[in-house]
Enzyme design. Structure first.
Site, mmCIF file in Angstrom:
data_model
loop_
_atom_site.group_PDB
_atom_site.id
_atom_site.type_symbol
_atom_site.label_atom_id
_atom_site.label_comp_id
_atom_site.label_asym_id
_atom_site.label_seq_id
_atom_site.Cartn_x
_atom_site.Cartn_y
_atom_site.Cartn_z
ATOM 1 N N HIS A 133 41.539 62.806 104.821
ATOM 2 C CA HIS A 133 41.314 63.347 103.491
ATOM 3 C C HIS A 133 41.973 64.721 103.404
ATOM 4 O O HIS A 133 42.469 65.260 104.400
ATOM 5 C CB HIS A 133 39.821 63.439 103.175
ATOM 6 C CG HIS A 133 39.221 62.130 102.732
ATOM 7 N ND1 HIS A 133 39.617 61.495 101.577
ATOM 8 C CD2 HIS A 133 38.255 61.352 103.297
ATOM 9 C CE1 HIS A 133 38.924 60.373 101.432
ATOM 10 N NE2 HIS A 133 38.099 60.253 102.474
ATOM 11 N N ASP A 163 45.561 67.125 98.003
ATOM 12 C CA ASP A 163 45.617 66.003 97.076
ATOM 13 C C ASP A 163 46.500 66.287 95.861
ATOM 14 O O ASP A 163 47.339 65.466 95.500
ATOM 15 C CB ASP A 163 44.208 65.654 96.576
ATOM 16 C CG ASP A 163 43.412 64.843 97.581
ATOM 17 O OD1 ASP A 163 43.995 64.414 98.600
ATOM 18 O OD2 ASP A 163 42.210 64.646 97.365
#
Length: 351
Positions: A133, A163
């Protein structure tokens, strides 16, 4: 007008985080983005568009449902991609190849297709097949280790850097670049967009500062990482905060004047790091003497480089944000408006 990307068709294979954000960026600026969703077990009577109606990342899409484990639906997707300019996918390396929609097949069917592949670690390398992540990607790229206050552990900046900044926006830039290349005669191609690579790139200026000897390895001790007293946030009397960024000498002079420190010798040497702790303690004391709104009354919209730190429920109503329409309501959900803005090809409002 529909925006500068009008006439471009992008197929987005459903994913989370950076893939949808990239699709949102392209759709915001006029591209036709067709999102391919997975079927919902048992079906959803509202349909896929209604199901995603409250998610800003999925705005301005045509949403279709295909089962990528079905040979018939894979054939349908291949036919759709023959008419597309680009595709976005965020699976682990090798997944779309196993599904029968790998780059070799798709480019054979449509030689001008731009295939954007969004992953955390990239399409190759020792970590390529591993899960991860944002926090992991920015840890490996060196970004996370630089974030946080002095003497404290690294602080993740939500998932903005990996992200969205180093992933989605980097892929959107890559997609538009490759689409422009196709327009200029180049063939279609594959874009390997890794959040480790993108987040590392966002630190380019700091690597330059480090090479010049003006950025230290210890986090929270430098010019832009809360080390400097004139580039930090301060609590006010009402428990709120203000942000100060008085880097340049003329702005620093205005800050001193506004705080009654023009004649205080403690603040004469702006870049004397030995004085920074004492300067910061004095500034903290001063800012706690008034409320945030009182500081706004005397400092806001000035060359001090000052802004109030706004809460979620304040940003849309701030006069500057309101005047520019920085936030909009779509389908009953408050959210950021598309950016940037164009003079000749303005974008349609999100839907």
């Amino acid at each position: 007008m529909p925006g500068p990307l009008a006439g471009i068709r992008i197929v987005e294979l459903a994913g989370i985080g950076p893939g949808p954000f990239c699709g949102m960026m392209l759709a915001d600026h006029g591209a036709e983005v067709i999102r391919i969703d997975r079927p919902v077990p048992g079906g959803d009577p509202r349909g896929p568009t209604a199901r995603h109606g409250g998610d800003p990342l999925l705005r301005s899409r045509t949403i279709e449902t295909l089962d990528l484990k079905s040979p018939d639906d894979i054939a349908t997707l291949r036919e759709l991609l023959k008419t597309a300019d680009g595709m976005i996918e965020g699976f682990r390396p090798g997944v779309i190849e196993r599904l029968g929609i790998g780059p070799d097949i798709l480019l054979a069917n449509n030689p001008k297709l731009v295939i954007g592949r969004m992953t955390g670690w990239g399409q190759d390398g020792p970590y390529a097949a591993a899960a991860g992540h944002d926090i992991n990607y920015i840890a490996l790229s060196g970004v996370l280790g630089a974030l946080g206050r002095a003497g404290e552990k690294p602080t993740p900046p939500i998932n903005l850097v990996g992200d969205f900044g180093g992933g989605a926006m980097m892929l959107a830039f890559g997609m538009v670049s490759a689409l422009l290349a196709v327009k200029n005669g180049a063939p279609g191609q594959v874009i390997d967009c890794a959040m480790t690579d993108g987040s590392a790139l966002l630190m380019a200026m700091m690597w330059g500062f480090r090479a010049q000897g003006i950025w230290g390895d210890a986090r929270g001790t430098n010019l832009l990482d809360t080390g400097a007293p004139f580039y930090d946030t301060y609590e006010t009397a009402d428990g709120r905060f203000v942000a100060i960024g008085s880097i340049e000498g003329q702005f620093y002079a205005l800050l001193r004047e506004a705080l009654g420190l023009a004649a205080d010798p403690l603040f004469d040497s702006q870049y004397d790091r030995a004085q920074w702790p004492a300067q910061k303690a004095r500034l903290a004391e001063i800012f706690r003497s008034k409320t945030r709104d009182e500081w706004c009354a005397s400092m806001e919209a000035s060359d001090i480089c000052f802004a109030p730190v706004l809460a979620w429920d304040e940003v849309a109503d701030h006069p500057h944000n309101k005047a520019r329409g920085t936030f909009i309501e779509v389908n009953g959900v408050m959210q950021p408006a598309p950016a940037p803005r164009y003079s000749a090809t303005p974008c349609d409002p999100p839907r």
